[in-house]
Each structure stands twice: as structure tokens, then as C-alpha cells.
Write an enzyme that holds these catalytic residues in place. Structure first.
Site, mmCIF file in Angstrom:
data_model
loop_
_atom_site.group_PDB
_atom_site.id
_atom_site.type_symbol
_atom_site.label_atom_id
_atom_site.label_comp_id
_atom_site.label_asym_id
_atom_site.label_seq_id
_atom_site.Cartn_x
_atom_site.Cartn_y
_atom_site.Cartn_z
ATOM 1 N N GLY A 159 2.559 2.304 10.795
ATOM 2 C CA GLY A 159 3.514 3.402 10.647
ATOM 3 C C GLY A 159 4.212 3.793 11.937
ATOM 4 N N GLY A 172 2.889 -1.056 4.262
ATOM 5 C CA GLY A 172 2.915 0.360 3.903
ATOM 6 C C GLY A 172 4.349 0.799 3.638
ATOM 7 N N GLY A 173 4.964 1.397 4.637
ATOM 8 C CA GLY A 173 6.303 1.989 4.507
ATOM 9 C C GLY A 173 7.320 1.120 3.775
ATOM 10 N N SER A 213 3.494 -2.091 10.290
ATOM 11 C CA SER A 213 4.953 -2.145 10.480
ATOM 12 C C SER A 213 5.571 -3.491 10.109
ATOM 13 C CB SER A 213 5.322 -1.739 11.910
ATOM 14 O OG SER A 213 4.910 -0.411 12.168
ATOM 15 N N ASN A 261 0.874 -1.174 0.000
ATOM 16 C CA ASN A 261 0.000 0.000 0.000
ATOM 17 C C ASN A 261 0.911 1.223 0.000
ATOM 18 O OD1 ASN A 261 -1.775 2.055 0.567
ATOM 19 N ND2 ASN A 261 -2.290 1.355 2.642
ATOM 20 N N TRP A 262 1.004 1.863 -1.163
ATOM 21 C CA TRP A 262 1.959 2.984 -1.292
ATOM 22 C C TRP A 262 1.450 4.247 -0.603
ATOM 23 C CZ3 TRP A 262 3.847 2.812 -7.130
ATOM 24 C CH2 TRP A 262 4.460 1.571 -7.360
HETATM 25 P P1 PGA Z 1 2.892 0.340 7.620
HETATM 26 O O1 PGA Z 1 1.423 0.547 6.993
HETATM 27 O O2 PGA Z 1 3.450 -0.936 7.051
HETATM 28 O O3 PGA Z 1 3.666 1.567 7.164
HETATM 29 O O4 PGA Z 1 2.733 0.272 9.095
HETATM 30 C C1 PGA Z 1 0.551 -0.540 6.820
HETATM 31 C C2 PGA Z 1 -0.765 -0.055 6.247
HETATM 32 O O5 PGA Z 1 -1.278 0.988 6.699
HETATM 33 O O6 PGA Z 1 -1.354 -0.705 5.359
#
Ligand code: PGA
Length: 251
Positions: free
Chosen positions: A173, A234-235, A213, A9-10
Site C-alpha cells: 500500500g 491489494g489496491g 504495490s 485481496n480486497w
Molecule cells: P497492495 O496490497 O497491492 O495494496 O500493496 C497487497 C496486499 O496487502 O496483499
């Protein structure tokens, strides 16, 4: 055996050129991997170019959101028809950031899920509790409300097309990952809930991803849990090497 999915998920990151560069690197790093699903969810503006860049690769395409109507006077919205038109097969629905910053509710999530299915898009339904809810012992009640609200009116046949992503908000995040034990037991609760709403055969087929995360360092432990069928990242999905390492951890 459920097939794993590693989804990126960018969020609101990457220009068109950056997104194309990322998937080129990613396809180079993962081109012989066929035993799990690899998905990227770029911003709307990069979807078309990324779609062209991943043609002939094993990378699939998803959008991060959509509106439920096909067309009309809805300034600023993007329809299911439009994301299909640029090659999306999947769409993330009800991410916690959409719920928190853009007013999405169980009702709008439910409408979006129904609409996505009617366009043969495969939705990834995000659910998850806040830190205060986990600490006060309300996790199961919160998840149940989200599941029941989102899936209101769905048949088992429709449910089969839906992927669930369990994303504890306190782990998104923040660098704080749920331990594999917490993630697995919570995802078992979700699977049991699906069994009680629909049936256990269906619940055993449904893929439940973990998100929050996920990084190369913790991916293997999370992905080896019985009830974790992949990751929504995400990240770490913004970096081809890191994302490829997470994918490899699922092999
Ligand atoms: P993250 O985000 O890996 O940066 O914690 C995950 C998401 O919100 O899908």
C-alpha cells in the site's frame, strides 16, 4: 512449470453490490483466460453474492481470514466450515495487517493453517519483513522465523496444498514495489528454506506469490522472474481494468 496465480485481496473494501459489479466486469475482461488461476478474496459479507456471480466463470473465491474452530462461542469470528459453505476454495492466512492490527502470531497462523487444510481449503500463507528489518539485514532471519513457526508440524503432503505469498511490509500500500531482483532473490531464499525443511522436489512445486504495490505497470517484470509464481494484489485489485491488466501481464 508452476501455474501462475493472480489473487486480489480486497481488504475492507466494497459493498455487496460493488463486489458483484467488480467480478462481473472482471469475468467479462478475462473470460477466455484459462492458463493461470484468477482468485478474488472479498470481505466476508460479500462472499456469498460474489460466489454466485462467478459461477461458470474462471474466477475462484477465497476468504481473507478465518478462525480455526468450526463453531462455538467465539463472537465475531468466522469458521472454515462457514467460508467453505459459501464457496471458498482458498483462504489468506497471516496477512501482515492481521499480524499488526489483530495480534496474530506464528502460533495462531499455524493453528489456522492446520484448520484450513483439515477443511480442504487451500491456504495462502503471507510472510514478509518490515522496512527496519530489511535495512538492518534481518530479512532472512525474520522470514525463517515466520516460515518455521507457521509450518511447524506439517508433512510434505500437507505443505503441497499451501501457497506462500511474500509481501514485504514496506511495499504494501505504499506504492514502493520491491524491485524484481529483490523480490526474486528473496523468494529464492524462501524456496530454498522449504527445500531444507521438506525436500527440493516439493520446493520446486510450491507456488510463491509476490505482493506489495503490484500494478499494471510493474506486473510483467515481476511475473517474469523465475521464483515469482503470481501476485497477491491489494489496491489494484479493486479496479476491474487494472486487475485484468495484471492478469494479462501473467500470460
Ligand atoms: P497492495 O496490497 O497491492 O495494496 O500493496 C497487497 C496486499 O496487502 O496483499
Amino acid at each position: 512449470m508452476r501455474r501462475l496465480m493472480i489473487a486480489g485481496n480486497w481488504k475492507m473494501n466494497k459493498t455487496v453490490a460493488e463486489g458483484v459489479d467488480l467480478v462481473r466486469k472482471l469475468s467479462y475482461a478475462t473470460n477466455n483466460i484459462t492458463s493461470l488461476d484468477i482468485l478474488v478474496c472479498p470481505t466476508f459479507t460479500a462472499l456469498k453474492s460474489v460466489s454466485e456471480a462467478i459461477k461458470g466463470t474462471n474466477i475462484k473465491l477465497g476468504a481473507q481470514n478465518m478462525f480455526w474452530e468450526e463453531s462455538g462461542a467465539y463472537t465475531g469470528e468466522i469458521s472454515p466450515l462457514m467460508i467453505k459453505d459459501v464457496g471458498c476454495e482458498y483462504v489468506i492466512i497471516g496477512h501482515s495487517e492481521r499480524r499488526e492490527y489483530f495480534g496474530e502470531t506464528e502460533e495462531t497462523v499455524n493453528k489456522k493453517l492446520k484448520s484450513a487444510l483439515s477443511y480442504s481449503l487451500k491456504p495462502i500463507l503471507c510472510i514478509g519483513e518490515k522496512l527496519a528489518e530489511r535495512e538492518s539485514g534481518a530479512t532472512e532471519r525474520v522470514l525463517e522465523t515466520q516460515i518455521v513457526g507457521a509450518l511447524d508440524g506439517f508433512s510434505a503432503v500437507e505443505m503441497e496444498q499451501i501457497i506462500i505469498a511474500y509481501e514485504p511490509i514496506w511495499a504494501i500500500g505504499t506504492g514502493k514495489t520491491a524491485t524484481p531482483e529483490i523480490a526474486d532473490s528473496t523468494q529464492k531464499f524462501i524456496r530454498d528454506k522449504i527445500a531444507s525443511i521438506f525436500n527440493s522436489q516439493l520446493a520446486n512445486k510450491i507456488r510463491i506469490l509476490y505482493g506489495g504495490s503490484v500494478k499494471p505497470e510493474n506486473a510483467k517484470d515481476l511475473l517474469s522472474c523465475e521464483n515469482i509464481d503470481g501476485a497477491l494484489v491489494g489496491g489494484a485489485s479493486l479496479d476491474a481494468d487494472k486487475f485484468a491488466k495484471i492478469i494479462e501481464a501473467g500470460l
